[in-house]
Design an enzyme around this catalytic site. Structure first.
Site, PDB file in Angstrom:
ATOM      1  N   GLU A 235      50.234  44.631  24.670  1.00  0.00           N
ATOM      2  CA  GLU A 235      50.425  44.879  25.277  1.00  0.00           C
ATOM      3  C   GLU A 235      52.390  45.316  25.486  1.00  0.00           C
ATOM      4  O   GLU A 235      52.784  46.002  26.081  1.00  0.00           O
ATOM      5  CB  GLU A 235      50.584  43.907  26.580  1.00  0.00           C
ATOM      6  CG  GLU A 235      50.987  42.689  26.423  1.00  0.00           C
ATOM      7  CD  GLU A 235      51.680  41.861  27.130  1.00  0.00           C
ATOM      8  OE1 GLU A 235      53.115  41.464  28.540  1.00  0.00           O
ATOM      9  OE2 GLU A 235      50.214  41.195  28.130  1.00  0.00           O
TER      10      GLU A 235
ATOM     11  N   GLU B  28      32.016  50.378  36.945  1.00  0.00           N
ATOM     12  CA  GLU B  28      30.702  50.880  38.099  1.00  0.00           C
ATOM     13  C   GLU B  28      30.860  52.046  38.370  1.00  0.00           C
ATOM     14  O   GLU B  28      29.393  51.988  39.581  1.00  0.00           O
ATOM     15  CB  GLU B  28      31.480  49.561  38.793  1.00  0.00           C
ATOM     16  CG  GLU B  28      30.984  47.450  38.343  1.00  0.00           C
ATOM     17  CD  GLU B  28      31.524  46.648  39.304  1.00  0.00           C
ATOM     18  OE1 GLU B  28      32.528  47.469  39.865  1.00  0.00           O
ATOM     19  OE2 GLU B  28      31.690  45.885  39.286  1.00  0.00           O
TER      20      GLU B  28
END
Length: 313
Positions: free
Chosen positions: A130, A99
């Site tokens: 992860e 963004e």
């Protein structure tokens, strides 16, 4: 791999003790019969839970501010802001990074989101990724982390191996390291230059850290990216003056911004934006200082903000 160990080879009993110590994994004692509640009560309780998050973030604001000042200094020198995480935390980093270009017209290469499991993990869970500590280091090596960069590690638990590996590599490369977690004394915070631990307590659904922990991380990321861009001169007051007008809504917003700052009419704003290559700052300088597009663009390039450019024109 033994069923008594995890992917890193650590005994399961060690993992149980680690998770027992995490507030994000604890079970709220007053919600034991949650599944029997009416929907109206459930949404009300979730709202009450969510209201606790801003207060928790407030406790760490000095740490957030200190991290931002160091990040902005490195970005001003040409460095990058790099987010790294897994699961929800990784996706939040990718969202925040993606963004920045349309909001602040920053080059996409300057704010980067790295997620364990790669692009696939943005939409689909890649759960084992992860646990790959070496994968975190490899991800940082792949993007050539340098001493000018700032690497922000995101992990609700504060113990994600992928993030720990990434931060360890970043430190060895001389980069600024920031750890954002939702438990105290986090593993990812050990050795980090800045440690931001927002303790939000048990989740509405035990262990579902996309809830309060996710909200807390999003609030911190909002601050990091937004205030860093303010420090870099990407706003004039609280107005976006470096937005990228990539669609009709943003083109109209750019016109309105030029109108607001200069007091000109809509057609004048549109003409100045067209003449200035779509740059709000160039358009403003053309109108307020009667500069040519070339001179206005040169002044923008040599100034650290529109406010500075206006003062020096």
């Amino acid at each position: 791999m033994s069923r008594l160990t995890d992917l890193t080879g650590r005994p399961r009993d060690v993992l149980h003790r680690e998770l027992d110590a995490l507030t994000t994994e604890s079970v709220a004692s007053d919600l034991g019969d949650l599944d029997t509640f009416e929907t109206s009560r459930l949404v009300s309780l979730m709202n009450e839970n969510d209201s606790e998050v801003p207060a928790a973030v407030r406790q760490v604001l000095p740490r957030v501010a200190a991290a931002i000042d160091d990040i902005a200094a490195r970005m001003r020198a040409g460095g990058r802001l790099i987010y790294v995480g897994a699961g929800t935390a990784g996706r939040l980093g990718v969202v925040d990074a993606s963004e920045c270009p349309p909001t602040f017209d920053v080059d996409p290469s300057r704010v980067v989101g790295v997620i364990a499991g790669g692009e696939t993990a943005i939409r689909t869970a890649v759960e084992d990724a992860e646990d790959d500590r070496d994968g975190g280091a490899a991800a940082m090596a792949a993007i050539d982390v340098t001493p000018l960069d700032s690497v922000v590690g995101l992990s609700a638990s504060g113990r994600t191996p992928f993030v720990s590996g990434a931060l360890e590599f970043a430190r060895s490369a001389g980069a600024l390291t920031v750890a954002v977690a939702c438990n105290r004394d986090s593993a990812i915070g050990r050795g980090a230059d800045h440690v931001i631990e927002v303790v939000v307590g048990p989740e509405f659904i035990a262990g579902s850290t996309r809830l309060k922990a996710g909200t807390a991380q999003k609030l911190v990321l909002n601050m990091i990216s937004t205030v860093t861009m303010v420090r870099l001169g990407k706003t004039y007051g609280n107005i976006m003056v470096d937005l990228r007008a990539t669609n009709e809504k943003l083109r109209v917003r750019a016109e309105r911004i030029v109108m607001f700052i200069t007091g000109c009419a809509a057609d004048e704003a549109a003409a100045a934006l067209e003449g200035g290559g779509g740059s709000v700052q160039v358009a403003v300088l053309m109108l307020l200082r009667d500069l040519s597009p070339e001179d206005a663009a040169e002044l923008v390039e040599s100034s650290d903000s529109l406010r500075t450019a206006l003062a020096g024109a």
